[in-house]
Design an enzyme around this catalytic site. Structure first.
Site, PDB file in Angstrom:
ATOM      1  CG  HIS A 231      -9.510  -5.937   1.614  1.00  0.00           C
ATOM      2  ND1 HIS A 231      -9.650  -4.572   1.510  1.00  0.00           N
ATOM      3  CD2 HIS A 231     -10.321  -6.473   0.674  1.00  0.00           C
ATOM      4  CE1 HIS A 231     -10.529  -4.290   0.560  1.00  0.00           C
ATOM      5  NE2 HIS A 231     -10.955  -5.430   0.041  1.00  0.00           N
ATOM      6  CD  GLU A 232      -5.782  -5.293   4.950  1.00  0.00           C
ATOM      7  OE1 GLU A 232      -6.241  -4.292   4.376  1.00  0.00           O
ATOM      8  OE2 GLU A 232      -6.510  -6.119   5.505  1.00  0.00           O
TER       9      GLU A 232
ATOM     10  CD  GLU B  60      -2.949  -1.446   2.077  1.00  0.00           C
ATOM     11  OE1 GLU B  60      -3.246  -0.482   2.788  1.00  0.00           O
ATOM     12  OE2 GLU B  60      -3.414  -2.590   2.232  1.00  0.00           O
TER      13      GLU B  60
ATOM     14  CD  GLU C  94      -6.841  -3.144   0.623  1.00  0.00           C
ATOM     15  OE1 GLU C  94      -7.378  -2.065   0.891  1.00  0.00           O
ATOM     16  OE2 GLU C  94      -6.292  -3.861   1.495  1.00  0.00           O
TER      17      GLU C  94
ATOM     18  CD  GLU D 273      -8.196   0.663   3.001  1.00  0.00           C
ATOM     19  OE1 GLU D 273      -9.164   0.108   3.527  1.00  0.00           O
ATOM     20  OE2 GLU D 273      -7.038   0.204   3.049  1.00  0.00           O
TER      21      GLU D 273
ATOM     22  CG  HIS E 287     -15.192  -7.910   7.403  1.00  0.00           C
ATOM     23  ND1 HIS E 287     -14.890  -7.103   8.471  1.00  0.00           N
ATOM     24  CD2 HIS E 287     -14.125  -7.821   6.564  1.00  0.00           C
ATOM     25  CE1 HIS E 287     -13.705  -6.541   8.275  1.00  0.00           C
ATOM     26  NE2 HIS E 287     -13.223  -6.969   7.126  1.00  0.00           N
ATOM     27  CG  HIS E 288     -13.919 -14.166   8.452  1.00  0.00           C
ATOM     28  ND1 HIS E 288     -13.835 -15.359   7.768  1.00  0.00           N
ATOM     29  CD2 HIS E 288     -15.060 -14.225   9.176  1.00  0.00           C
ATOM     30  CE1 HIS E 288     -14.899 -16.104   8.054  1.00  0.00           C
ATOM     31  NE2 HIS E 288     -15.666 -15.434   8.898  1.00  0.00           N
ATOM     32  CD  GLU E 289      -8.867  -6.813   9.783  1.00  0.00           C
ATOM     33  OE1 GLU E 289      -9.218  -6.248   8.745  1.00  0.00           O
ATOM     34  OE2 GLU E 289      -7.721  -7.307   9.927  1.00  0.00           O
TER      35      GLU E 289
HETATM   36  C1  NOJ Z   1      -8.592  -2.780   5.774  1.00  0.00           C
HETATM   37  C2  NOJ Z   1      -9.467  -3.061   4.605  1.00  0.00           C
HETATM   38  O1  NOJ Z   1      -8.796  -2.779   3.406  1.00  0.00           O
HETATM   39  C3  NOJ Z   1     -10.704  -2.224   4.745  1.00  0.00           C
HETATM   40  O2  NOJ Z   1     -11.519  -2.368   3.606  1.00  0.00           O
HETATM   41  C4  NOJ Z   1     -11.429  -2.635   6.005  1.00  0.00           C
HETATM   42  O3  NOJ Z   1     -12.555  -1.818   6.186  1.00  0.00           O
HETATM   43  C5  NOJ Z   1     -10.520  -2.515   7.226  1.00  0.00           C
HETATM   44  N1  NOJ Z   1      -9.275  -3.157   6.988  1.00  0.00           N
HETATM   45  C6  NOJ Z   1     -11.164  -3.139   8.464  1.00  0.00           C
HETATM   46  O4  NOJ Z   1     -11.174  -4.528   8.340  1.00  0.00           O
HETATM   47 CA    CA Z   2      -6.286  -2.133   3.248  1.00  0.00          CA
END
Ligand code: NOJ
Ligand code: CA
Length: 686
Positions: free
Chosen positions: A461-462, A179, A480, A486, A381-383
């Site tokens: 993402h990431e 990024e 991503e 963002e 969603h899974h963060e």
């Molecule tokens: C980074 C992601 O790119 C973004 O889309 C997301 O909202 C945040 N992390 C939270 O998980």
């Molecule tokens: Ca991101």
């Protein structure tokens, strides 16, 4: 047959085996592209395995080394000679279940070269080379018991005329993963870079180095060890080893895309062609589409991921968004922040995330009932905040819960600084890994394979960079892996006007991106805000849906901002995300780009419409586009969304003119793009 697949139609295939006199030295073999423009030559001159590449008779890659160093085995560097070669060729087509094009042609010539050590005859490896008209790939194939711990891969790319070449790049091994904003410099200034790495020489030949089929191996970065000579720099494990194998391995393909002009790189299917066919069987459950989400509101500070008065992911809001999505033809609604663990600083919450327990104001069953009623889906969603062991423990239960809730698509997230992915090892110790090392390469793919068991598709993402694995695992929809929209919410700084025309020629060469276009309100902090706003016009936001390919595209802004601009919103409602053909018509790296794409025919629906997206950097420009890609004998209504008079991203981003005119394939359009502007067109077949 060497290419077994029900989808592969083999038109021609020839093989031949050629065994060399074991004492012969300085052997050299070449393999050319079908159109004979590109030549790859490999030799053992002075017992050093090396390759070079010529394009249209001119050297573009000087002699460059091959080989490996191992922790517990002798190096494969020198003392090697070519012991056998084998040739093959292929001309076939295969189909993508979804994609930027339905049909892909795989036309290449192949050479397999085996090197053996002069003294220790047991030591050997092979290099398999495939040369296409649009570029080439080569990979190592090793089968040697003690070759278990790779410390270095010695592959070089020694660029001819490097002192006169220009490059576009982001730094490797940095805290912010992929990024970064792209640098435009002389090639010599690109010290340590990620791939795809795009550059051009003084003859105007455009090239990009990347890799295909990154499986069970470390990601390759490029380190400019001497001016013009880039060495493969594999991202290591936390213990310093680059790659751990059982001694039998194939590396990913090392790829070089080559063309006379910048758009040749965009019209290439090299990376997909070097991946293996679909391994998941029937993937009719993998669905492209468009989505909205409880998302941007958190990024601009209206809502929070964590619980409390500003909590975004409430049952009520989710229902409202689902109704909005269904009414306007979207397939799903992404909801972030519904599960326990977001409170406090979620960047550092990797240890405490639950993937199944909801906050009290989020009722997933109630939401499913509403979703079924209105006809839109919840998108999961899974963060992980980078704690992959915590995620892995819960992954099965997490997918099961989503499966029961009717979820077919999940966005994953691995927010953690580069080198800070936390895993708990076999002895219970915390280890910290890179996002692009072998451990994570396997972790990401493991997630995809498990999701497939639940008929769930993934948007990572990431992520690890894309290397074309969507061909083999079509439920890996998008990811991503670059600065997305963002960054325009929270600055630091935002994406500059050239960012998206840059992505088209760099990041996008690897595969689809979930950029999340479609911000209509550029002034949530006032248009004068220098850091917290998209630096584009409204028309450019629309054009991004065509330019930045992804099989799932988000309408990222808040519903009220779409309702306020029904004129512009119509384009987002119309634009498809699955294509029959795609053509990059014009462009220069980081300056501008024009794409035309034809919607895909599905079942009884004969898609006949074409779409066009054109975007520019900070410079306003007029682009003349010939419409000869349209079907002859067909009339179209061109619905044109263009920057209005006096539009520019700084003071007047919203000026949009929507006009209609009848066109055929014989016509030419003149597109006027404002500073950081764009044009989006639907050619509706009449
Ligand atoms: C980074 C992601 O790119 C973004 O889309 C997301 O909202 C945040 N992390 C939270 O998980
Ligand atoms: Ca991101």
């Amino acid at each position: 047959m060497r290419y077994p697949s029900s989808l592969n139609l083999v038109v021609s295939l020839t093989t031949g085996l050629f065994a060399l006199n074991m004492t012969a030295h300085a052997a050299s073999f070449s393999v050319q592209s079908p159109d004979k423009q590109l030549t790859f030559t490999i030799s053992d001159d002075h017992t050093q395995p090396k390759y070079q590449v010529a394009f249209q008779g001119q050297t573009i890659i000087n002699p460059s080394s091959l080989g490996f160093d191992f922790a517990r085995a002798p190096s494969m560097r020198d003392n090697m000679y070519i012991s056998s070669t084998e040739r093959a060729s292929q001309n076939s087509t295969w189909q993508q279940p979804w994609g930027e094009a339905r049909e892909v042609t795989d036309h290449h010539n192949e050479l397999l070269v085996t090197f053996a050590d002069k003294t220790a005859k047991a030591t050997q490896y092979s290099v398999r080379i495939r040369v296409f008209d649009d570029g080439l790939g080569f990979r190592y194939e090793v089968n040697q018991d003690n070759a278990r711990y790779i410390t270095r891969e010695l592959t070089e790319f020694s660029i001819k005329d490097s002192d006169k070449s220009q490059a576009w790049w982001i730094p490797a091994r940095g805290w912010n993963r992929y990024e970064y904003t792209y640098n435009t410099t002389s090639l010599h200034e690109a010290a340590h870079v990620h791939t795809p790495f795009t550059f051009k020489n003084n003859q105007g030949v455009h090239m990009s180095i990347h890799e295909a089929a990154l499986v069970d191996y470390a990601g390759m970065t490029l380190n400019q060890r001497r001016p013009g000579t880039f060495v493969s720099d594999l991202t290591p494990w936390s213990d310093g080893i680059a790659v751990k194998t059982n001694g039998q391995f194939k590396t990913p393909w090392r790829t070089l895309q080559v063309g006379d002009q910048a758009t040749d790189l965009l019209n290439s299917h090299l990376i997909l062609n070097l991946n293996e066919p679909n391994k998941l069987g029937d993937v009719s459950w993998v669905q492209p589409g468009k989505y909205t989400g409880i998302w941007w509101g958190m990024h601009i500070g209206n809502h929070t991921w964590g619980s409390g008065k500003k909590h975004g992911a409430t049952t009520e809001r989710t229902k409202t968004y689902l109704s909005f999505a269904a009414e306007h033809g979207f397939d799903g609604v992404l909801v972030e922040g519904w599960n326990v663990g977001w409170d406090g600083d979620w960047f550092f919450n990797g240890d405490v995330f639950s993937f199944t327990e909801a906050y009290p104001d989020f009722d997933i069953n109630d939401i499913k009932t509403h979703a079924d009623k209105v006809g839109a889906r919840l998108i999961g969603h899974h963060e992980t905040s980078g704690n992959v062991s915590n995620y892995r423990k819960q992954m099965n239960a997490a997918f099961k819960l989503y499966e029961q809730a009717g979820v077919t698509q999940v966005k994953t997230g691995y927010v953690a600084d580069g080198g800070n992915i936390k895993r708990i090892d076999e002895r219970g110790h915390a280890r910290f890994e890179w996002h692009d090392g072998q451990f994570m390469v396997n972790e990401y793919l493991g997630n995809i394979k498990l999701a497939a068991k639940y008929k769930i598709s993934i948007n990572t993402h990431e992520p690890i960079k894309d290397t074309g694995l969507r061909r083999t695992y079509p439920n890996w929809l998008t990811r991503e892996g670059a600065r997305g929209q963002e960054f325009n919410a929270w600055g630091t700084p935002p994406n500059p006007p050239e960012h998206t025309p840059m992505l088209a020629f760099t990041r996008m060469l690897s595969g689809p991106m979930d950029f999340t276009p479609g911000i209509f309100d550029m002034g949530f902090n006032g248009l004068g805000d220098k850091t917290n706003r998209p630096q584009t016009t409204l028309a450019k936001q629309l054009a991004l849906y065509v330019v930045l390919y992804s099989p799932v595209q988000m309408a990222a802004d808040l519903p009220e901002n779409y309702l306020a601009r029904p004129d512009a919103f119509q384009f987002i409602k119309d634009v498809p995300t699955d294509w029959e053909h795609s053509i990059a018509l014009a462009g220069e790296v980081g300056d501008y780009v024009v794409f035309a794409r034809k919607e895909r025919e599905r079942g009884k629906y004969a898609g006949k419409d074409w779409y066009l997206g054109a975007i520019t950097d900070a410079d306003a420009r007029t682009l003349i586009v010939e419409l000869d890609f349209l079907s002859s004998g067909q009339r179209y209504e061109a619905q044109i969304y263009q920057d209005g008079d006096n539009a520019n991203w700084q003071q007047n981003p919203y000026a949009l003119e929507v006009k209609k005119q009848i066109v055929t394939h014989k016509d030419t359009l003149s597109l006027n793009l404002a500073a950081s502007g764009g044009t989006a067109i639907r050619f509706k077949a009449l």
